[in-house]
Design a protein around this motif. Sequence first.
Motif, PDB file in Angstrom:
ATOM      1  N   LYS A  41       0.724  -1.353  -0.024  1.00 29.55           N
ATOM      2  CA  LYS A  41       0.058   0.143   0.209  1.00 29.55           C
ATOM      3  C   LYS A  41       0.837   1.231  -0.102  1.00 29.55           C
ATOM      4  O   LYS A  41       0.478   2.325  -0.851  1.00 29.55           O
ATOM      5  N   SER A  42       1.835   1.379   0.697  1.00 26.50           N
ATOM      6  CA  SER A  42       2.653   2.518   0.995  1.00 26.50           C
ATOM      7  C   SER A  42       3.442   2.788  -0.500  1.00 26.50           C
ATOM      8  O   SER A  42       3.459   4.103  -0.919  1.00 26.50           O
ATOM      9  N   ASP A  43       4.061   2.027  -1.145  1.00 27.48           N
ATOM     10  CA  ASP A  43       4.487   2.147  -2.535  1.00 27.48           C
ATOM     11  C   ASP A  43       3.499   2.719  -3.506  1.00 27.48           C
ATOM     12  O   ASP A  43       3.676   3.692  -4.208  1.00 27.48           O
ATOM     13  N   ILE A  44       2.118   1.979  -3.552  1.00 27.06           N
ATOM     14  CA  ILE A  44       1.143   2.454  -4.469  1.00 27.06           C
ATOM     15  C   ILE A  44       0.684   3.853  -4.064  1.00 27.06           C
ATOM     16  O   ILE A  44       0.578   4.782  -5.057  1.00 27.06           O
ATOM     17  N   ASP A  72      -5.407   4.171   2.041  1.00 27.03           N
ATOM     18  CA  ASP A  72      -5.216   2.593   2.546  1.00 27.03           C
ATOM     19  C   ASP A  72      -6.444   1.847   2.392  1.00 27.03           C
ATOM     20  O   ASP A  72      -6.807   0.813   2.272  1.00 27.03           O
ATOM     21  N   GLU A  73      -7.591   2.765   2.877  1.00 33.10           N
ATOM     22  CA  GLU A  73      -8.909   2.091   2.773  1.00 33.10           C
ATOM     23  C   GLU A  73      -9.486   1.645   1.523  1.00 33.10           C
ATOM     24  O   GLU A  73     -10.138   0.620   1.359  1.00 33.10           O
ATOM     25  N   ARG A  74      -9.020   2.601   0.492  1.00 32.81           N
ATOM     26  CA  ARG A  74      -9.363   2.365  -0.949  1.00 32.81           C
ATOM     27  C   ARG A  74      -8.684   1.208  -1.405  1.00 32.81           C
ATOM     28  O   ARG A  74      -9.189   0.269  -2.254  1.00 32.81           O
ATOM     29  N   ILE A  75      -7.592   0.923  -1.209  1.00 27.56           N
ATOM     30  CA  ILE A  75      -6.366  -0.040  -1.708  1.00 27.56           C
ATOM     31  C   ILE A  75      -7.109  -1.416  -0.951  1.00 27.56           C
ATOM     32  O   ILE A  75      -7.382  -2.565  -1.591  1.00 27.56           O
TER      33      ILE A  75
END
Length: 414
Positions: A41-44, A72-75
């Motif tokens: 998530k952090s990289d995205i 974060d929630e959307r991923i």
Amino acid sequence: MFDLEKICETAKNSSRIIGRAGVEAKNKALLKVADALCANKSDIIKANKIDMTNAEENNMSPALLDRLKLTDERIEAIAEGVRQVAALEDPIGEVLGMKKRPNGLIIGQVRVPMGVIGIIYESRPNVTIDTFALCFKSGNAVILRGGSDCINSNIALVKVVKEALAETDITPDVISLIENTDREVVNQFMKMNKYLDLLIPRGGAGLINNVVMNATVPVIETGTGNCHIYVDKDADFDKAVKIIRNAKLQRLGVCNAAESLVIHKDIAEEVIPLIAADLASENCEIRGDERAQAISNIIVPATEEDYGTEYLAKIISAKVVDSLDEAIDHINKYSTGHSEAIITENYESSQRFLAEVDSACVYVNASTRFTDGFEFGYGAEIGISTQKLHARGPMGLNALTSTKFIIYGNGQTR
């Protein structure tokens, strides 16, 4: 060096591999992709922030910025969509019919993958994963061409998918991203008949019209959403206010948001002030006809163009009509064939509305915001088709398949 034909050829070759993959292997790979999305998530989000910064500098509208943004929630939600697709029944190999002819031939029809599906879309990075998951589960390779506004997000997402697939028995080549954002590439891509079996455009009217008018590859048109809500003379006012608020304001930059109101004259003087006050409390502008303006002084004049506009903003059109017949005629004239709703407690009126409104999804006493593959139980959607051939409405796994006839003989000749 960028080579579009090589990308397409690679996808064609990989489609034969995914086309024969078993359901267990596909599901295992999808679950690995879902886990990888959450783990990265952090990289995205880091890549997405670059796109967001560029979009803000280019004065992108708030509604489109919302489409572009990843959190974060959307991923997590995107990953959950992938898991739901993995849990769905695999359509490939389903026998749709089998019969024996008088000459002894046994003729059956089975569901098979399309092959290679191309997706052309704009600033919605969630489409990257939704379309991959559905194409993958239905045995297809996919080539993605997203907009320049979300290029960094798409590169990051596809990288995660490819790395996850590399740890499975299925080649990462089943997903390809065209990283060249030159618009001329789109024109070349939509003519790759040798490799593409289907092309699906997702975006604004300009993009969709360009593909529909110029592609030589078969196209499924996913239309824009000028969605209507008709408040009937037998409507429950509390339901009307609640549903209209949700359909218009819950999320502005989506194709299933309501853009047009149609209101029966018999209840207009009572319900319009309620609707207008509620929408105005959220700074939503109403553009109405003379009868609507006469009832509420916060309604501004509408033009003919307003009735056919997908605003994707805090604006909605409104028209007062004399009858259900006029409401249906108005909706069928200005609708884009996406989603329409009637608010009524009259069963007969609801049934006429369902039967006579010519759109992909027609609702009784519910928000148009439910026109969505996730909400319809498809896990995700490849798009919402507003055409009538092959697929219509939210497109799940079955919409990404074709059929073939299989024939068993015992020496028959004709």
